[in-house]
Design an enzyme around this catalytic site. Structure first.
Site, short mmCIF file in Angstrom:
data_model
loop_
_atom_site.label_atom_id
_atom_site.label_comp_id
_atom_site.label_asym_id
_atom_site.label_seq_id
_atom_site.Cartn_x
_atom_site.Cartn_y
_atom_site.Cartn_z
N ALA A 222 -10.15 -6.09 11.96
CA ALA A 222 -9.26 -6.28 11.40
C ALA A 222 -7.97 -5.71 12.38
CB ALA A 222 -10.03 -5.63 10.32
N LYS A 223 -8.56 -4.52 12.62
CA LYS A 223 -6.84 -4.10 13.75
C LYS A 223 -6.38 -4.67 14.53
CE LYS A 223 -5.68 -1.32 9.88
NZ LYS A 223 -4.97 -1.33 9.43
N GLY B 155 0.32 -0.95 -0.23
CA GLY B 155 -0.16 0.18 0.44
C GLY B 155 0.71 1.40 -0.21
N TYR C 88 -13.40 -2.83 10.54
CA TYR C 88 -12.16 -2.69 10.36
C TYR C 88 -11.94 -2.58 11.71
CZ TYR C 88 -8.40 1.29 9.84
OH TYR C 88 -7.61 2.17 9.52
P1 NAP Z 1 -4.25 5.50 2.33
O1 NAP Z 1 -4.25 6.75 1.34
O2 NAP Z 1 -6.12 4.66 1.63
O3 NAP Z 1 -3.61 4.24 1.21
C1 NAP Z 1 -3.49 3.34 1.21
C2 NAP Z 1 -3.01 1.83 -0.18
O4 NAP Z 1 -3.05 1.32 1.07
C3 NAP Z 1 -3.38 2.75 -1.01
O5 NAP Z 1 -2.44 2.84 -2.08
C4 NAP Z 1 -4.48 1.71 -1.52
O6 NAP Z 1 -4.25 1.14 -2.44
C5 NAP Z 1 -3.73 -0.04 -1.12
N1 NAP Z 1 -4.26 -0.71 -1.17
C6 NAP Z 1 -5.47 -0.89 -0.98
N2 NAP Z 1 -6.28 -2.17 -0.63
C7 NAP Z 1 -4.60 -3.14 -1.52
C8 NAP Z 1 -4.69 -4.21 -1.85
N3 NAP Z 1 -5.26 -5.67 -2.14
N4 NAP Z 1 -3.51 -4.77 -2.25
C9 NAP Z 1 -2.41 -3.72 -2.62
N5 NAP Z 1 -2.22 -2.42 -1.83
C10 NAP Z 1 -4.09 -1.96 -1.42
O7 NAP Z 1 -4.48 4.43 3.69
P2 NAP Z 1 -3.25 5.53 5.00
O8 NAP Z 1 -3.85 6.10 5.75
O9 NAP Z 1 -2.29 5.51 4.32
O10 NAP Z 1 -2.79 4.24 5.60
C11 NAP Z 1 -1.70 2.68 5.70
C12 NAP Z 1 -2.23 1.92 6.26
O11 NAP Z 1 -2.70 2.68 7.70
C13 NAP Z 1 -4.13 1.04 6.20
O12 NAP Z 1 -3.65 -0.14 6.95
C14 NAP Z 1 -4.61 1.63 7.33
O13 NAP Z 1 -5.19 1.38 7.71
C15 NAP Z 1 -3.78 2.14 8.89
N6 NAP Z 1 -4.01 3.36 9.38
C16 NAP Z 1 -4.42 4.52 8.90
C17 NAP Z 1 -4.91 5.37 9.75
C18 NAP Z 1 -5.12 6.95 8.96
O14 NAP Z 1 -5.34 7.72 10.32
N7 NAP Z 1 -5.17 7.11 8.14
C19 NAP Z 1 -5.11 5.55 11.26
C20 NAP Z 1 -4.71 3.93 11.36
C21 NAP Z 1 -4.53 2.65 10.99
P3 NAP Z 1 -5.88 2.11 -3.77
O15 NAP Z 1 -5.34 3.41 -3.94
O16 NAP Z 1 -5.65 1.46 -5.37
O17 NAP Z 1 -6.92 2.01 -3.37
#
Ligand code: NAP
Length: 252
Positions: free
Chosen positions: A156-157, A12, A153
């Site tokens: 999962a987390k 990701g 979610y």
């Molecule tokens: P994001 O901006 O939505 O980026 C997630 C990336 O994962 C996107 O590029 C997405 O691709 C890719 N992805 C989704 N499904 C996939 C798959 N099946 N195979 C490969 N890649 C895939 O999210 P983020 O905020 O950076 O979050 C990153 C991680 O941190 C996640 O696990 C999220 O749950 C966790 N997290 C985030 C936050 C927050 O506040 N942002 C807080 C707690 C935890 P597409 O664009 O093509 O969908």
């Protein structure tokens, strides 16, 4: 072995937290496989790493698909080297209250986070065991503690935390550590999409979030990259099976 001789995979990593982690690990000296659903979407992260003098590879793969994961890891081994650092970061949200949540939304979230982390880790662990060195970092979330509208979610987390602790127990004797990072609010497209869903501007949404956070700001992807960098480092070899809340305050 120095970090220059090590290959890391960040899932990701086309944007958001994954992109920041990939860039940081490249700055630290690792060769970095930038893996995301769409290979062409990885271009910006790879270009940024190369412009800074690092080495990176775009890899298109769906982490929830077994064949796709096998092919992706084979490509990394062939073109970048055997991976000994894995950051399971790919993630999606499909928020809804329980009574409105569809089975598809439940399954999609489970598949990307849990099945994805399982498939990636299973495919990569043998290179870590062979090298007698490995670092696995899994992205959990403060939502693991419960969050309205996120029954899929948060489950999962929370699952990522149990997964991490078991990896730590099984793989420790091979020099492999496994830890989870549980971010609070981080400004990315994921949280921007949540703001849009609840009908708020992203600026107002971030301000409201910051007012509830002890350090009085929302997190940035670099906050998580810094923690991932530490957990991936040689010196963090006695830290394993831990969940580190990176949330601007205490969360558990
Ligand atoms: P994001 O901006 O939505 O980026 C997630 C990336 O994962 C996107 O590029 C997405 O691709 C890719 N992805 C989704 N499904 C996939 C798959 N099946 N195979 C490969 N890649 C895939 O999210 P983020 O905020 O950076 O979050 C990153 C991680 O941190 C996640 O696990 C999220 O749950 C966790 N997290 C985030 C936050 C927050 O506040 N942002 C807080 C707690 C935890 P597409 O664009 O093509 O969908």
């Amino acid at each position: 072995m120095s970090t220059q001789d090590r290959t890391a995979i960040v899932t990701g990593a086309a944007r958001g937290i994954g992109a920041a982690v990939a860039k940081r690990l490249a700055d630290d000296g690792y060769r970095v496989a930038v893996l995301d659903l769409d290979e062409s979407a990885c271009k910006d992260t790879v270009s940024a790493i190369e412009a800074a003098g690092g080495k990176a590879l775009s890899v298109g793969a769906d982490v929830s698909d077994e064949q796709s994961v096998t092919a992706a890891v084979e490509k990394v081994v062939a073109e970048l080297g055997e991976p000994t650092v894995l950051i399971n970061n790919a993630g999606i949200t499909r928020d809804n209250l329980l009574f409105k949540m569809t089975v598809d939304d439940w399954d999609a979230v489970m598949n990307v986070h849990l099945r994805g982390a399982f498939l990636m880790t299973r495919a990569v662990q043998r290179y870590m065991v062979d090298a007698k060195f490995g670092r696995i970092v899994n992205l959990s979330s403060t939502s693991a503690l419960g969050n309205r509208g996120q029954v899929n979610y948060s489950a999962a987390k929370a699952g990522m935390q149990g997964f991490t602790k078991t990896l730590a127990i099984e793989l420790g004797k091979f020099g492999v550590t496994a830890n989870a990072i549980a971010p609070g609010f981080i400004a990315t497209e994921m949280t921007a999409a949540t703001a849009e869903r609840v009908g708020a501007s992203f600026e107002d949404y971030k301000k409201a979030a910051a007012s509830q956070i002890p350090v009085a700001r929302v997190g940035e992807p670099e906050d998580i990259a810094h923690t991932a960098s530490f957990l991936a480092s040689e010196g963090a070899g006695f830290v394993s099976g831990q969940v580190i809340y990176v949330a601007g305050g205490p969360k558990d």
